[in-house]
Design an enzyme around this catalytic site. Structure first.
Site, PDB file in Angstrom:
ATOM      1  CG  HIS A 187      36.781  23.214  36.343  1.00 57.16           C
ATOM      2  ND1 HIS A 187      37.953  23.714  36.834  1.00 57.16           N
ATOM      3  CD2 HIS A 187      36.991  22.958  35.037  1.00 57.16           C
ATOM      4  CE1 HIS A 187      38.845  23.778  35.851  1.00 57.16           C
ATOM      5  NE2 HIS A 187      38.278  23.327  34.759  1.00 57.16           N
ATOM      6  CE1 TYR A 195      36.393  28.509  44.416  1.00 57.04           C
ATOM      7  CE2 TYR A 195      35.215  27.164  42.807  1.00 57.04           C
ATOM      8  CZ  TYR A 195      36.337  27.877  43.189  1.00 57.04           C
ATOM      9  OH  TYR A 195      37.407  27.970  42.324  1.00 57.04           O
ATOM     10  N   PRO A 198      40.338  38.401  45.179  1.00 57.25           N
ATOM     11  CG  PRO A 198      42.234  38.224  43.835  1.00 57.25           C
ATOM     12  CD  PRO A 198      41.653  39.027  44.949  1.00 57.25           C
ATOM     13  CE1 TYR A 251      40.269  27.622  44.133  1.00 55.02           C
ATOM     14  CE2 TYR A 251      41.071  29.753  44.896  1.00 55.02           C
ATOM     15  CZ  TYR A 251      40.221  29.005  44.098  1.00 55.02           C
ATOM     16  OH  TYR A 251      39.319  29.652  43.277  1.00 55.02           O
ATOM     17  CE  LYS A 290      31.589  33.195  45.324  1.00 59.78           C
ATOM     18  NZ  LYS A 290      31.327  32.215  44.306  1.00 59.78           N
TER      19      LYS A 290
HETATM   20  P1  RFL Z   1      35.613  46.893  34.954  1.00 64.91           P
HETATM   21  O1  RFL Z   1      35.969  45.599  34.310  1.00 64.91           O
HETATM   22  O2  RFL Z   1      36.657  47.564  35.754  1.00 64.91           O
HETATM   23  O3  RFL Z   1      35.104  47.863  33.806  1.00 64.91           O
HETATM   24  C1  RFL Z   1      34.886  49.237  34.031  1.00 64.91           C
HETATM   25  C2  RFL Z   1      35.018  49.981  32.719  1.00 64.91           C
HETATM   26  O4  RFL Z   1      34.726  51.360  32.931  1.00 64.91           O
HETATM   27  C3  RFL Z   1      35.703  52.144  32.239  1.00 64.91           C
HETATM   28  N1  RFL Z   1      35.787  53.470  32.891  1.00 64.91           N
HETATM   29  C4  RFL Z   1      35.299  54.620  32.359  1.00 64.91           C
HETATM   30  N2  RFL Z   1      34.651  54.856  31.218  1.00 64.91           N
HETATM   31  C5  RFL Z   1      34.294  56.147  30.958  1.00 64.91           C
HETATM   32  N3  RFL Z   1      34.565  57.185  31.800  1.00 64.91           N
HETATM   33  C6  RFL Z   1      35.203  56.985  32.968  1.00 64.91           C
HETATM   34  N4  RFL Z   1      35.465  58.000  33.791  1.00 64.91           N
HETATM   35  C7  RFL Z   1      35.598  55.640  33.294  1.00 64.91           C
HETATM   36  N5  RFL Z   1      36.248  55.091  34.337  1.00 64.91           N
HETATM   37  C8  RFL Z   1      36.370  53.789  34.075  1.00 64.91           C
HETATM   38  C9  RFL Z   1      36.976  51.318  32.342  1.00 64.91           C
HETATM   39  O5  RFL Z   1      37.916  51.678  31.332  1.00 64.91           O
HETATM   40  C10 RFL Z   1      36.425  49.907  32.155  1.00 64.91           C
HETATM   41  O6  RFL Z   1      36.407  49.513  30.804  1.00 64.91           O
HETATM   42  O7  RFL Z   1      34.338  46.744  35.902  1.00 64.91           O
HETATM   43  P2  RFL Z   1      33.050  45.772  35.762  1.00 64.91           P
HETATM   44  O8  RFL Z   1      32.496  45.858  34.369  1.00 64.91           O
HETATM   45  O9  RFL Z   1      32.179  46.060  36.931  1.00 64.91           O
HETATM   46  O10 RFL Z   1      33.634  44.275  35.868  1.00 64.91           O
HETATM   47  C11 RFL Z   1      34.193  43.811  37.071  1.00 64.91           C
HETATM   48  C12 RFL Z   1      35.238  42.710  36.784  1.00 64.91           C
HETATM   49  O11 RFL Z   1      36.131  43.183  35.806  1.00 64.91           O
HETATM   50  C13 RFL Z   1      35.978  42.306  38.053  1.00 64.91           C
HETATM   51  O12 RFL Z   1      35.084  42.162  39.125  1.00 64.91           O
HETATM   52  C14 RFL Z   1      36.750  40.975  37.910  1.00 64.91           C
HETATM   53  O13 RFL Z   1      37.755  41.054  36.928  1.00 64.91           O
HETATM   54  C15 RFL Z   1      37.350  40.561  39.253  1.00 64.91           C
HETATM   55  N6  RFL Z   1      38.153  39.326  39.152  1.00 64.91           N
HETATM   56  C16 RFL Z   1      37.544  38.086  39.137  1.00 64.91           C
HETATM   57  N7  RFL Z   1      36.208  37.982  39.193  1.00 64.91           N
HETATM   58  C17 RFL Z   1      35.600  36.759  39.112  1.00 64.91           C
HETATM   59  O14 RFL Z   1      34.377  36.683  39.186  1.00 64.91           O
HETATM   60  N8  RFL Z   1      36.306  35.588  38.941  1.00 64.91           N
HETATM   61  C18 RFL Z   1      37.664  35.608  38.865  1.00 64.91           C
HETATM   62  O15 RFL Z   1      38.271  34.543  38.660  1.00 64.91           O
HETATM   63  C19 RFL Z   1      38.348  36.878  39.004  1.00 64.91           C
HETATM   64  N9  RFL Z   1      39.671  36.940  38.955  1.00 64.91           N
HETATM   65  C20 RFL Z   1      39.535  39.392  39.065  1.00 64.91           C
HETATM   66  C21 RFL Z   1      40.273  38.171  38.977  1.00 64.91           C
HETATM   67  C22 RFL Z   1      40.210  40.612  39.070  1.00 64.91           C
HETATM   68  C23 RFL Z   1      41.581  40.634  39.003  1.00 64.91           C
HETATM   69  N10 RFL Z   1      42.189  41.940  38.977  1.00 64.91           N
HETATM   70  C24 RFL Z   1      43.381  42.266  38.338  1.00 64.91           C
HETATM   71  C25 RFL Z   1      41.468  43.097  39.457  1.00 64.91           C
HETATM   72  C26 RFL Z   1      41.649  38.170  38.926  1.00 64.91           C
HETATM   73  C27 RFL Z   1      42.314  39.397  38.957  1.00 64.91           C
HETATM   74  C28 RFL Z   1      43.814  39.336  38.926  1.00 64.91           C
HETATM   75  C1  PHB Z   2      41.582  32.979  37.623  1.00 68.55           C
HETATM   76  O1  PHB Z   2      41.650  31.975  36.881  1.00 68.55           O
HETATM   77  O2  PHB Z   2      41.955  34.100  37.264  1.00 68.55           O
HETATM   78  C2  PHB Z   2      41.061  32.803  39.004  1.00 68.55           C
HETATM   79  C3  PHB Z   2      40.446  31.608  39.352  1.00 68.55           C
HETATM   80  C4  PHB Z   2      39.981  31.430  40.644  1.00 68.55           C
HETATM   81  C5  PHB Z   2      40.139  32.443  41.561  1.00 68.55           C
HETATM   82  C6  PHB Z   2      40.721  33.648  41.203  1.00 68.55           C
HETATM   83  C7  PHB Z   2      41.203  33.827  39.914  1.00 68.55           C
HETATM   84  O3  PHB Z   2      39.690  32.251  42.832  1.00 68.55           O
END
Ligand code: RFL
Ligand code: PHB
Length: 393
Positions: free
Chosen positions: A73, A384, A293, A201, A297
């Site tokens: 994008h 961004y 979110p 957005y 980041k």
């Molecule tokens: P994770 O993905 O939470 O993985 C951690 C892992 O550790 C395990 N764990 C354990 N294992 C053994 N023993 C224990 N005691 C444990 N406790 C936990 C868990 O089961 C899991 O498998 O952390 P990690 O790897 O640091 O990754 C981080 C990302 O997942 C997170 O930052 C992103 O998903 C955030 N996020 C977004 N980030 C972006 O850069 N771009 C996005 O567009 C974006 N959109 C989002 C998001 C997060 C969202 N939610 C629901 C939190 C959108 C949403 C809705």
């Molecule tokens: C997503 O596609 O999950 C998403 C994209 C942009 C954002 C947050 C989440 O700022």
């Protein structure tokens, strides 16, 4: 006792990416994950990758499918007062972002690392980390009812916000900075053509809305909702009607709807734990910091931590130098706080915080300034697409 160089707790994107990069440099690790492989792969989360994250996945040898299927994008839209304004990311920064789901990254890492002999123990329980302030850390856990222990040189806490590593640190050795937001995001995934080629957005008096996607045939939409709402109170039709009402009418008219294949409510918070290193324990990704979110980041910050840590570990084993390990926390936190600032600012700008007409007027003034002033647009765009590493660390 079993032995490895690095025990990595958590097989999310941080843990597996770190393990894969270390393996490519001949450094062995054991990854401990409490869930099943299927559970971790199925979690629907991030979708938007900075170029630095794309480059790191490529460097890890897991970028092939992303290069084919990721959507590049060059801009996104900011909508308010019934109009949409494009932020030309490429024109303003020379850089781009890539839409490629976290589920896909997880699959690619599973394929690249786990299916190629990487040591990941799924379904472990009662992980206990010990001795990380000494030269001989140990990690014990229960698997299939059997208690086991691994001796290692380093522990990487890649176990997310609810993990065990950060919580093992005595409270007088760690400082927590935290801010909760008074609303949630309700997100849905649907197999319908996205509304637009780029993300939108929207700031609206009824609340924030975001139109995103996972592919040309799969859409991801979010709306701001009250903290106490439940999924049951949001049948598909109510979601689509609410989303339509928050978009400029020309966009709303084009919206294609369909049955939700996933629906979830997520709270928003900003959270930083300082420092990110405790002796031979390193906190990585969501274990150390959470951003709301709005600026996408979270995963990108996690990848940035992994980049700094794996390079520092390579330097340790190859050159016998600990300079980069010693800098892990300060370099990481410098980047983290800039992402905190950006995500917090973008969140405050785009959401409704209750009935404060003055605050809403200020938001609109800032949105007008942001879309009219090339300097302001450029500041938004450079954050961004992701700050350059030498700019932020
Ligand atoms: P994770 O993905 O939470 O993985 C951690 C892992 O550790 C395990 N764990 C354990 N294992 C053994 N023993 C224990 N005691 C444990 N406790 C936990 C868990 O089961 C899991 O498998 O952390 P990690 O790897 O640091 O990754 C981080 C990302 O997942 C997170 O930052 C992103 O998903 C955030 N996020 C977004 N980030 C972006 O850069 N771009 C996005 O567009 C974006 N959109 C989002 C998001 C997060 C969202 N939610 C629901 C939190 C959108 C949403 C809705
Ligand atoms: C997503 O596609 O999950 C998403 C994209 C942009 C954002 C947050 C989440 O700022």
């Amino acid at each position: 006792m079993q032995q490895t160089r690095v025990v990595i707790v958590g097989a999310g994107p941080s843990g597996l990416l770190l393990a894969q990069l270390l393996r490519r440099h001949g450094i062995d690790s054991v990854v401990l994950e409490q869930r099943t492989r299927h559970y971790v792969e199925a979690r629907i989360r991030a979708g938007l990758l900075e170029q630095g994250t794309v480059d790191l996945l490529r460097e890890a040898g897991v970028g092939e499918r992303m290069a084919r299927e990721g959507l590049v994008h060059n801009g996104f839209e900011v909508a308010f007062e019934g109009r949409a304004h494009r932020i030309d990311l490429h024109g303003l920064t020379g850089s781009q972002v890539t839409v490629y789901g976290q589920t896909e990254i997880q699959r690619d890492l599973d394929h690249g690392f786990v299916d190629n002999g990487g040591d990941v123990r799924y379904g472990v329980e009662q992980v206990v980390i010990e001795g990380y302030e000494s030269a001989h850390p140990r990690v014990s856990f229960t698997m299939d009812g059997v208690r086991q222990e691994i001796a290692c040189d380093f522990i990487a806490g890649c176990d997310g916000f609810h993990g065990v590593c950060r919580r093992s640190i005595p409270s007088d050795a760690i400082r927590i900075y935290e801010r909760a937001y008074p609303f949630c995001w309700l997100g849905i995934l649907a197999d319908v053509e996205p509304l637009s080629d780029e993300l939108i957005y929207a700031n609206h008096v009824r609340g924030f809305a975001l139109c995103s996607m996972r592919s040309r045939t799969r859409s991801r939409y979010y709306i701001q909702c009250p903290v106490n709402d439940t999924i049951a109170s949001w049948p598909d039709e109510r979601f689509w009607d609410e989303l339509r009402s928050r978009l400029p009418s020309a966009h709303a008219a084009r919206l294609i709807t369909g049955p939700a294949i996933e629906k979830a409510i997520a709270p928003l918070r900003s959270f930083v734990a300082e420092p990110m290193r405790f002796g031979r324990l390193f906190l990585v990704g969501d274990a150390a910091h959470i951003v709301p979110p709005t600026g996408a980041k979270g995963l990108n910050l996690a990848a940035a931590d992994v980049r700094v840590l794996y390079q520092a570990l390579v330097e340790h084993y190859r050159l016998g130098s600990d300079t980069a390990l010693d800098e892990y926390s300060s370099r990481g936190l410098a980047r983290v706080w800039k992402a905190m600032r950006f995500s917090g600012w973008f969140t405050m700008l785009m959401h409704q915080f209750g009935d404060d007409p003055f605050a809403h007027k200020l938001q609109l003034a800032e949105l007008n300034y942001l879309t009219e002033s090339p300097a302001a647009s450029q500041s938004l765009a450079e954050n961004y697409v992701g700050l350059k590493f030498d700019q932020s660390t």
